[in-house]
Structure formats: C-alpha cells, structure tokens
Motif scaffolding. Structure first.
Motif, mmCIF file in Angstrom:
data_model
loop_
_atom_site.group_PDB
_atom_site.id
_atom_site.type_symbol
_atom_site.label_atom_id
_atom_site.label_comp_id
_atom_site.label_asym_id
_atom_site.label_seq_id
_atom_site.Cartn_x
_atom_site.Cartn_y
_atom_site.Cartn_z
ATOM 1 N N ARG A 124 3.644 9.719 6.395
ATOM 2 C CA ARG A 124 4.527 9.309 7.483
ATOM 3 C C ARG A 124 4.101 9.926 8.813
ATOM 4 N NH1 ARG A 124 7.844 5.583 8.458
ATOM 5 N NH2 ARG A 124 9.593 6.862 9.154
ATOM 6 N N GLY A 125 3.563 11.156 8.722
ATOM 7 C CA GLY A 125 3.080 11.787 9.933
ATOM 8 C C GLY A 125 1.860 11.085 10.503
ATOM 9 N N LEU A 126 0.990 10.608 9.598
ATOM 10 C CA LEU A 126 -0.213 9.892 10.035
ATOM 11 C C LEU A 126 0.088 8.454 10.429
ATOM 12 C CD1 LEU A 126 -2.727 11.159 7.309
ATOM 13 C CD2 LEU A 126 -2.644 11.857 9.711
ATOM 14 N N HIS A 127 1.069 7.848 9.745
ATOM 15 C CA HIS A 127 1.378 6.432 9.970
ATOM 16 C C HIS A 127 2.898 6.275 10.138
ATOM 17 C CE1 HIS A 127 -2.735 5.730 8.555
ATOM 18 N NE2 HIS A 127 -2.447 6.490 7.521
ATOM 19 N N PRO A 128 3.419 6.527 11.337
ATOM 20 C CA PRO A 128 4.884 6.493 11.554
ATOM 21 C C PRO A 128 5.539 5.165 11.198
ATOM 22 C CG PRO A 128 3.740 7.504 13.415
ATOM 23 C CD PRO A 128 2.681 6.910 12.549
ATOM 24 N N ASP A 129 4.772 4.054 11.236
ATOM 25 C CA ASP A 129 5.369 2.746 10.942
ATOM 26 C C ASP A 129 5.320 2.383 9.460
ATOM 27 O OD1 ASP A 129 4.016 1.363 14.005
ATOM 28 O OD2 ASP A 129 5.940 2.346 13.619
ATOM 29 N N TRP A 130 4.799 3.302 8.650
ATOM 30 C CA TRP A 130 4.646 2.993 7.221
ATOM 31 C C TRP A 130 5.966 3.170 6.487
ATOM 32 C CZ3 TRP A 130 4.544 6.868 3.125
ATOM 33 C CH2 TRP A 130 4.283 6.326 1.862
ATOM 34 N N THR A 131 6.264 2.209 5.602
ATOM 35 C CA THR A 131 7.444 2.300 4.749
ATOM 36 C C THR A 131 6.998 2.540 3.311
ATOM 37 O OG1 THR A 131 8.663 0.744 6.131
ATOM 38 C CG2 THR A 131 9.493 1.110 3.902
ATOM 39 N N PRO A 132 7.460 3.591 2.668
ATOM 40 C CA PRO A 132 7.076 3.840 1.286
ATOM 41 C C PRO A 132 7.463 2.672 0.385
ATOM 42 C CG PRO A 132 8.124 5.766 2.217
ATOM 43 C CD PRO A 132 8.318 4.663 3.196
ATOM 44 N N PRO A 133 6.694 2.413 -0.666
ATOM 45 C CA PRO A 133 7.030 1.327 -1.593
ATOM 46 C C PRO A 133 8.383 1.574 -2.247
ATOM 47 C CG PRO A 133 5.319 2.734 -2.500
ATOM 48 C CD PRO A 133 5.475 3.135 -1.069
ATOM 49 N N ASN A 182 9.466 0.782 -5.279
ATOM 50 C CA ASN A 182 9.513 1.172 -6.684
ATOM 51 C C ASN A 182 8.114 1.458 -7.188
ATOM 52 O OD1 ASN A 182 8.309 -1.400 -7.502
ATOM 53 N ND2 ASN A 182 10.331 -2.278 -7.068
ATOM 54 N N LEU A 183 8.063 1.983 -8.396
ATOM 55 C CA LEU A 183 6.790 2.406 -8.970
ATOM 56 C C LEU A 183 5.848 1.244 -9.192
ATOM 57 C CD1 LEU A 183 5.076 4.653 -10.103
ATOM 58 C CD2 LEU A 183 6.275 4.435 -12.283
ATOM 59 N N GLU A 184 6.384 0.073 -9.568
ATOM 60 C CA GLU A 184 5.535 -1.086 -9.810
ATOM 61 C C GLU A 184 4.848 -1.529 -8.519
ATOM 62 O OE1 GLU A 184 5.161 -1.799 -12.943
ATOM 63 O OE2 GLU A 184 3.500 -3.094 -12.323
ATOM 64 N N ALA A 185 5.615 -1.490 -7.424
ATOM 65 C CA ALA A 185 5.018 -1.845 -6.139
ATOM 66 C C ALA A 185 3.925 -0.857 -5.764
ATOM 67 C CB ALA A 185 6.093 -1.878 -5.060
ATOM 68 N N LEU A 186 4.173 0.405 -6.058
ATOM 69 C CA LEU A 186 3.169 1.421 -5.763
ATOM 70 C C LEU A 186 1.911 1.190 -6.583
ATOM 71 C CD1 LEU A 186 2.382 4.051 -4.338
ATOM 72 C CD2 LEU A 186 3.559 5.311 -6.153
ATOM 73 N N ARG A 187 2.096 0.819 -7.849
ATOM 74 C CA ARG A 187 0.934 0.550 -8.701
ATOM 75 C C ARG A 187 0.119 -0.619 -8.158
ATOM 76 N NH1 ARG A 187 4.313 1.417 -13.670
ATOM 77 N NH2 ARG A 187 3.701 3.441 -14.525
ATOM 78 N N SER A 188 0.819 -1.685 -7.773
ATOM 79 C CA SER A 188 0.099 -2.877 -7.307
ATOM 80 C C SER A 188 -0.663 -2.588 -6.025
ATOM 81 C CB SER A 188 1.091 -4.026 -7.072
ATOM 82 O OG SER A 188 1.965 -3.720 -5.996
ATOM 83 N N MET A 189 -0.136 -1.719 -5.203
ATOM 84 C CA MET A 189 -0.795 -1.385 -3.952
ATOM 85 C C MET A 189 -1.998 -0.472 -4.156
ATOM 86 S SD MET A 189 2.650 -0.731 -1.703
ATOM 87 C CE MET A 189 1.828 -0.444 -0.146
ATOM 88 N N THR A 190 -2.048 0.208 -5.303
ATOM 89 C CA THR A 190 -3.126 1.167 -5.525
ATOM 90 C C THR A 190 -4.130 0.711 -6.568
ATOM 91 O OG1 THR A 190 -1.698 2.321 -7.108
ATOM 92 C CG2 THR A 190 -1.721 3.147 -4.863
#
Length: 478
Positions: free
Chosen positions: A58-67, A69-77
């Motif tokens: 968040r400090g590096l990317h102030p406009d970023w919204t965390p995923p 749920n875990l499934e969304a995080l998996r798909s993004m990674t």
C-alpha cells in the motif's frame, strides 16, 4: 497453517480489509511477482507478515486494493511460466535462515525461468540475511575490516530494530582505531532511534571513546532529535560526566533497604526441535572439538529421552559423544539438570558445527542461557547481539539480561540505572515481577523521587498488602 487463522483463510483475505478504511474506486493492478510474497504469507497463516506485506504494498502503490479473498489472490499470482512449488522451497530456506542455500536456489530458478521475476521481498530478505550472516561471522572472529565493509555495503542491517549491529560496528571501528567513525555511528543511532533505552545505552557506549566535548555534542544531538527524551538524556549525561576523571557521582543517601529480589534465570526451556540431521556410521570417540557433525547411532534414542523430559536417561545415553549432533542433544539435557557449565562447553562446539543454521542459532541461544545461569550477564548479551535469535528466544534472553542488570545496578547503588533497566524490562514484557516492582520502588526512593516511590508502593499495597509493601510505604512517608 495456524489454527487461529484457518477460518480467516477459508473465507478470504479478511485481514487485508482491516488495514484499509476506504478503498478507492480505481484500483492499481500489481504483477503476480509483486503479490507472490503476500500469497505465501496468507497460505502459511502468517498474519503478522501478511499485514506487514499489505502495508508495504500500500505504501508503494496507494491506489492498490487488496484482493477480496484467497481465490482471487491465487488467480492473480498464478505465473504463466514460473517455478511453482520450487519457489516455496526458497521461502522455506528463508524461514530457517539458510541464506546460502536460499541464494543458490534463487540463482538456479532465475536461470531456469528467465521470464520469471522473483518477489522483491524474497530478494530483499535473502540479501539482508546474507549480509547479517557475514557481519555476524566477521564480528565473532574479530575481523573488523570485513565487518565494516559489510555494514557499508548493506546499511539496511543497521536499522533501529537491529541496533546491536550498529553497536557492534562501532566496536569494530574502535578496534581499528577509527574513533571518529565510531562516534559517527553512535550519532546515527541517536538521530534515528527514538526508543529511550536505546538512546541511553548508546550514550553509555559512546562514553568509552568520546571526549567530554564529544559526549556533550552527542547528548545535544539526542535531545534535538528526541525532545520527549530530554530528561532521560540529561540524567545519563550528568551521570556519565560525573564519573569521568576519577570523579564519583553524588548519589542520594540510601534511605531504605529493599528486600532481596529473586534472582531470575527462567526455568530451563525444553530442548528446541533440532533441524533434522542424517545419522551416519558411528565413529570412535574423540575430543569434542574434533567430533564429526554426525555419526553417533545413539542420537535417536537420546532425542526421544529428551522429548520425554527424561534428562537423566538422556545424559546416561549420551556419555562420550561421538558426533556433534549427539553432543548438542546432551547439552540441552545438561541444562535441564542444572549442569550449565557442561552445557555451555557443548553448545560452544555445536554453535560452529555444520549442522545447519537452525542448530547453530539454537546452540548460541543455549550459550546465552548458560551464561545467564552463571550470572555472566555481559557474556550473554554479547552472544545475543551477534545471533539472529527468533523473537521468542530474544525476548527470553533480553528479559533475563534486563532483570540481572537491574538488580546488579541497585546493588551498586546505581538507582537510576536500576530504574531504567527495570522500566525497559516492563516495557519488553508488558509487566514486571512483584519483587522487582518493589525493588524499583525502593530505587525511586533512594534516587530522591519520594512521590513516585510512594505511589508505587501504594499501588503494590492495593494489589496485595504485605509486610514488604507496608515497610516501603512507611519509608516513603518519612
């Protein structure tokens, strides 16, 4: 996976939401490599690291919204062409502090998957770990030139949360005659670190090399950087200046004698689970310093006895060790049978044996405990300062060190020092033993702070009225 986080992970990365009051409508998209460390921490149930990683992103990317749920995080990674499970092996090596292996594995993955971008956090942790390992080795061996060079090329190891590194650097600079460099290092600590105990300790260390004018300048710098610590800085400056040139501190007369506190070395810990070590063919008995790393076939039985708390059986089954892994197991059993000097000698051998970073670290932890058991407080502090202990280990060692230093300061009529050490102990643990709280109250009384002492005795008396608290109250009200 940590049991307390299991429901959280099943429902998604809820911890991310708790860190963000209101997410922006337009969210920045991060690459799979940038999110991979977060995914690893969440899947491992490491809430603290996950929260820290979210804050960093968040400090590096102030406009970023965390995923969400875990499934969304998996798909993004999910990497299109990456090392997959091999990457987790690098994280595992990082966890156990095997920096050489982690660095080698990372280099291999980069060569095998040229399009793969390793997580920045992985690269940072490995670089930090390697630098810390090299610095520790240089300090331990007395190689001042190497220690100074490592600190110069890896300044991140001099952060306030690793202040011992800065103090060790100054010691190495003094060793090579670079007094000005040491003073510059101390000045950097005083300017950057706002913890009162760190500021006081740094001025005390600088006192060994600074002239009167230089010490005064350092104290001024500390006051300017941390106005809220002005009183503490002035107190330690006055004490240090008074002790120069053979002068003695004009201490307040001792108005009351405190009851003797319980000397603390905490109950001996159970032996930590050692890193797996392969058992080779038994070797004939040799001197401990010449033992092979592995080879004594009795190690499994001895470990089983240790896990069962059978210290006598453990010691009986490990006489004349024929390998360092058995000697290491025997050391913990000796500690638990109050044979700390025997344990110290064994831990010393294991601390440099090729049994892996975890065993070496735990052996040095054992050395620190053995030193403390024998009231060798400063030896324990030196070992702890050059060892990358786990948080739990460091708190245990620092708790006993502050306890012993506080008691010793009081016995030497250094009441202000006793107060500082015991306050630091309370801050570290969130509480303080009753006998030490009473000792601190007497320290306030003998330091001339009668009102504070009376309030402390009254608080303790309200909690539990005893003859000790009554005597303290009477002394404070005279």
């Amino acid at each position: 996976m940590l049991p307390s986080l299991k429901p959280l992970l099943l429902s998604g990365v809820a911890l991310a939401a708790s860190l963000i009051a209101a997410a922006p409508v337009a969210a920045a998209e991060l690459s799979a490599a940038e999110l991979r460390a977060l995914r690893y921490y969440v899947e491992q149930g490491d809430r603290r690291s996950a929260e820290a990683e979210i804050r960093r992103l968040r400090g590096l990317h102030p406009d970023w919204t965390p995923p969400v749920n875990l499934e969304a995080l998996r798909s993004m990674t999910e990497a299109k062409a990456g090392p997959g499970e091999e990457e987790n092996r690098v994280w595992k090596l990082i966890e156990v502090g095997n920096w050489t292996a982690a660095s080698g594995r990372l280099a291999h993955l980069r060569a095998t998957y040229p399009d793969w971008e390793p997580p920045a956090e992985m690269v940072r942790l490995i670089a930090m770990g390697e630098a810390q390992s090299k610095f520790d080795a240089a300090v331990t061996s007395g190689d001042a030139a190497t220690a100074i060079q490592v600190a110069r090329t890896s300044p991140a190891i001099l952060r306030c949360d690793r202040v011992n590194n800065a103090w060790q650097l100054a010691t190495m600079q003094k060793k090579v005659g670079d007094t000005q460099g040491a003073l510059t290092t101390y000045r950097g600590v005083l300017g950057s670190c706002g913890d009162g105990s760190i500021v006081v300790a740094t001025l005390e260390k600088a006192n060994e090399v600074a002239t009167d004018g230089q010490l005064a300048a350092l104290a001024d710098a500390a006051r300017q950087s941390h106005p809220g610590l002005r009183a503490s800085v002035e107190a330690v400056e006055t004490r240090l200046m008074a002790g120069r040139g053979g002068a003695t501190t004009s201490a307040q007369p001792r108005t009351a004698a405190a009851p003797a506190p319980q000397t603390q070395v905490q109950s001996q810990p159970q032996a930590p689970t050692p890193a797996p070590v392969a058992v080779a063919t038994p070797a004939r008995a040799v001197a401990p310093s010449n033992l092979p790393a592995t080879g004594d076939g009795r190690v499994s039985a001895v470990r089983a006895a240790a896990r069962a708390g059978n210290w006598t059986g453990c010691l009986a089954g490990s006489t004349n060790p024929r390998s360092v892994d058995l000697l290491y197991e025997r050391a913990w059993c000796a500690m638990n049978r109050d044979r700390s000097l025997e344990a110290l000698a064994a831990f010393r051998v294991a601390s440099t044996a090729p049994l892996g970073a975890v065993v070496q670290r735990d052996a040095r932890f054992g050395m620190a405990l053995a030193f403390l058991e024998n009231q060798m407080t400063e030896d324990a502090a030196r070992i702890a300062s050059v060892t990358n202990l786990t948080e739990k280990q460091r708190i245990e060692v620092e708790t006993i060190i502050l306890d012993q230093r506080g008691v010793r300061a009081y016995q030497k009529d250094d009441y202000r020092g006793a107060i500082n050490y015991l306050n630091a102990l309370e801050k570290l643990n969130g509480s303080i033993r009753r006998d030490l709280a009473i000792l601190r109250a007497y320290a306030y009384l003998n330091a001339g702070e009668r009102t504070v002492a009376r309030d402390e005795f009254q608080r303790l008396h309200d909690q539990l009225a005893t003859n000790e608290t009554r005597k303290g109250l009477n002394a404070a009200m005279r």
